[in-house]
Design an enzyme around this catalytic site. Structure first.
Site, PDB file in Angstrom:
ATOM      1  N   ASP A  31       0.799  -1.245   0.027  1.00 13.56           N
ATOM      2  CA  ASP A  31       0.001   0.227   0.347  1.00 13.56           C
ATOM      3  C   ASP A  31       0.968   1.365  -0.001  1.00 13.56           C
ATOM      4  O   ASP A  31       2.198   1.278   0.918  1.00 13.56           O
ATOM      5  CB  ASP A  31      -0.740   0.652   0.860  1.00 13.56           C
ATOM      6  CG  ASP A  31      -2.010   0.337   0.982  1.00 13.56           C
ATOM      7  OD1 ASP A  31      -3.132   0.846   0.659  1.00 13.56           O
ATOM      8  OD2 ASP A  31      -2.288   2.090   1.058  1.00 13.56           O
ATOM      9  N   ARG A  36      -0.637   3.914   7.076  1.00 15.59           N
ATOM     10  CA  ARG A  36      -1.839   2.648   6.776  1.00 15.59           C
ATOM     11  C   ARG A  36      -0.666   0.618   7.222  1.00 15.59           C
ATOM     12  O   ARG A  36      -1.579   0.668   7.547  1.00 15.59           O
ATOM     13  CB  ARG A  36      -2.381   2.072   5.556  1.00 15.59           C
ATOM     14  CG  ARG A  36      -3.411   1.273   5.227  1.00 15.59           C
ATOM     15  CD  ARG A  36      -4.140   0.572   6.181  1.00 15.59           C
ATOM     16  NE  ARG A  36      -5.857  -0.114   6.083  1.00 15.59           N
ATOM     17  CZ  ARG A  36      -6.298  -0.938   6.901  1.00 15.59           C
ATOM     18  NH1 ARG A  36      -5.888  -0.409   7.648  1.00 15.59           N
ATOM     19  NH2 ARG A  36      -6.981  -1.858   5.775  1.00 15.59           N
ATOM     20  N   THR A  87     -11.705   2.546  -7.243  1.00 17.67           N
ATOM     21  CA  THR A  87     -12.214   3.274  -8.343  1.00 17.67           C
ATOM     22  C   THR A  87     -13.075   4.190  -8.722  1.00 17.67           C
ATOM     23  O   THR A  87     -14.204   3.910  -8.877  1.00 17.67           O
ATOM     24  CB  THR A  87     -12.404   1.741  -9.577  1.00 17.67           C
ATOM     25  OG1 THR A  87     -13.367   0.951  -9.098  1.00 17.67           O
ATOM     26  CG2 THR A  87     -11.305   1.597 -10.081  1.00 17.67           C
ATOM     27  N   CYS A 262     -19.362   1.237  -3.706  1.00 17.74           N
ATOM     28  CA  CYS A 262     -20.099   0.322  -4.733  1.00 17.74           C
ATOM     29  C   CYS A 262     -21.212   1.322  -5.168  1.00 17.74           C
ATOM     30  O   CYS A 262     -21.308   1.207  -6.363  1.00 17.74           O
ATOM     31  CB  CYS A 262     -19.644  -0.617  -4.304  1.00 17.74           C
ATOM     32  SG  CYS A 262     -18.635  -1.600  -3.995  1.00 17.74           S
ATOM     33  N   ARG A 333     -16.389   7.349   2.969  1.00 16.67           N
ATOM     34  CA  ARG A 333     -16.313   7.262   1.904  1.00 16.67           C
ATOM     35  C   ARG A 333     -17.772   7.361   0.787  1.00 16.67           C
ATOM     36  O   ARG A 333     -18.364   6.775   1.552  1.00 16.67           O
ATOM     37  CB  ARG A 333     -15.603   5.720   1.102  1.00 16.67           C
ATOM     38  CG  ARG A 333     -14.121   6.498   1.457  1.00 16.67           C
ATOM     39  CD  ARG A 333     -13.030   5.139   0.603  1.00 16.67           C
ATOM     40  NE  ARG A 333     -14.031   3.578   1.239  1.00 16.67           N
ATOM     41  CZ  ARG A 333     -13.476   2.524   0.976  1.00 16.67           C
ATOM     42  NH1 ARG A 333     -12.780   2.601  -0.644  1.00 16.67           N
ATOM     43  NH2 ARG A 333     -13.825   1.413   1.089  1.00 16.67           N
TER      44      ARG A 333
END
Length: 422
Positions: A31, A36, A87, A262, A333
């Site tokens: 990453d 993180r 994405t 999503c 998010r």
């Protein structure tokens, strides 16, 4: 073939996958976020997707196991590369493939004959073979489907869901050649107890993923539209849905805010590809527009309820319960709770946000909101936006002024405690 696997991207999708594979294979978890990587190497997962004892176990295994790093050179020894980067879409809802492109360039520097690159990120049909593969060719100097091959196996992680965990969700697999498809399918089958489904092509697998969430989005848009209609008719939408759901084939969707990484994003990927080939998708985009309007609708309906009880809206003090995109999950998010917050603020309402799941620093950085750490005030209104388990235990009467209203967006609170539900 002895697998040495690299997983690029250690978020909600990549980390559980890396941990599961590392129980059987040697895995490098990569990453670019140094903070993180640092927390994970201490055995701490702020996403709460992986049990920390399990994480520490695979980090400390003598054979195989998991190595977590932010150093690109650690990827050089791998022969299977799995890409699990986000994405997202841009401000105009156009697909942003930058993370995918950067990951492909990184892999290309270390690509060798016989290597396989598997993409898990949600994309529109054609991205793996028409966007990613040429980048891999250009950077590596190797030839696609001759020197290296690709696979696509879309992620199906449901953040915060402790029942449908990674091994318990059937996995769609595919490959750019029949041999690669078989290898990819067998690789995932070795860790997925729910089994796999080998799609006939990468494009088929890409399309299958993108319609899964588009279907949910459209169904939720339908019940959101019903909520708007029944609101005008002064009918309780939840009561209507409860009655209709007594029929065996009625689909049990509920109205609400549709955000996250999503469902609120994927339909735009399909719409983009449809428009590129000359088709304007009407239902998909109509569903997106309707769902994106719900934050403003909820705030407006809440304000009307306040006015009906004679509450002065300007400078009213309101408590908003929840800021994450879904219940019992710290992920903020693309949360549509922020739309409710901004709409309430546009009425000059003083809004306190309480969310025991959200990271205070992250919310401050992303949305410029200072979460309240505890509820100590009394409010003119309380709006229940995210159905965290903790909220069902709150004694809301303690936080209400005499004429205060309680509005339940999620429809999960006891009806005796609320004035209205969406």
């Amino acid at each position: 073939m002895e697998f040495k696997i690299a997983v690029l991207g250690l978020g909600y999708v990549g980390l559980p996958l890396a941990v599961e594979f590392s129980k059987k294979y040697s895995v490098i978890g990569f990453d670019i976020n140094t903070a993180r990587v640092s927390e994970l190497n201490k055995g701490v997962d702020s996403t709460l997707e992986v049990d920390e004892d399990e994480l520490k176990f695979v980090l400390n295994k003598e054979k195989n196991g998991l190595k977590i790093t932010d150093k690109k050179e650690d990827l050089e020894s791998c022969n299977i590369y799995i890409v699990t980067v986000p994405t997202p879409v841009d401000i105009n809802n156009r697909p942003l493939l930058d993370p995918l492109i950067k990951s492909s360039k990184t892999i290309g520097k270390f690509l060798k004959n016989g290597d396989i690159i598997i993409y898990e990120s949600t994309v529109y049909p054609g991205v793996t073979e028409e966007v990613c593969a040429p980048i891999l060719e250009e950077v590596s100097g190797l030839i696609f489907n001759q020197d290296f091959t690709c696979g696509y196996s879309p992620e199906r992680i449901n953040p915060g869901d402790k029942k449908h965990t990674i091994t318990k969700i059937k996995k769609v697999t595919s490959g750019s050649t029949p041999k690669t498809a078989e290898i990819v399918n067998n690789l995932y089958a070795s860790i997925i107890t729910a089994g796999t489904h080998l799609a006939p092509s990468i494009k088929t697998a890409e399309a299958a993923k993108v319609i899964e969430n588009a279907q949910r989005d459209i169904n939720i848009a339908f019940v959101n539209e019903l909520a708007k209609i029944f609101n005008k008719l002064e009918i309780d939408t939840q009561a209507v849905l409860e009655a209709a759901s007594t029929k065996w084939n009625f689909l049990p969707f509920k109205p609400g805010l549709v955000g996250g990484h999503c469902i609120g994003v994927d339909p735009y990927y399909l719409a983009q590809k449809a428009q590129e080939v000359g088709y304007h998708p009407e239902i998909i985009l109509a569903g997106r527009r309707l769902n994106d309007s719900m934050g403003e609708f909820v705030a407006s309906d809440f304000v009307k309820l306040m006015l009906s009880k004679g509450i002065e809206v300007k400078n009213a003090k309101v408590l908003m319960l929840g800021i994450t995109f879904k219940e019992n999950c710290p992920d903020i998010r693309n949360t549509k709770a922020i739309d409710v917050y901004k709409s309430l603020k546009s009425y000059n309402i003083d809004v306190d946000v309480y969310d025991p799941w959200a990271d205070t620093r992250e919310v401050k950085e992303e949305y410029k909101i200072s979460l309240v750490s505890d509820i100590t005030d009394k409010y003119d209104g309380i709006i229940h936006v995210v159905s965290h388990n903790e909220f069902n235990k709150l004694d809301l009467a303690k936080f209400k002024k005499e004429k205060a209203v309680v509005y339940d967006v999620k429809g999960t609170l006891n009806v005796s405690l609320i004035d209205k539900r969406l």
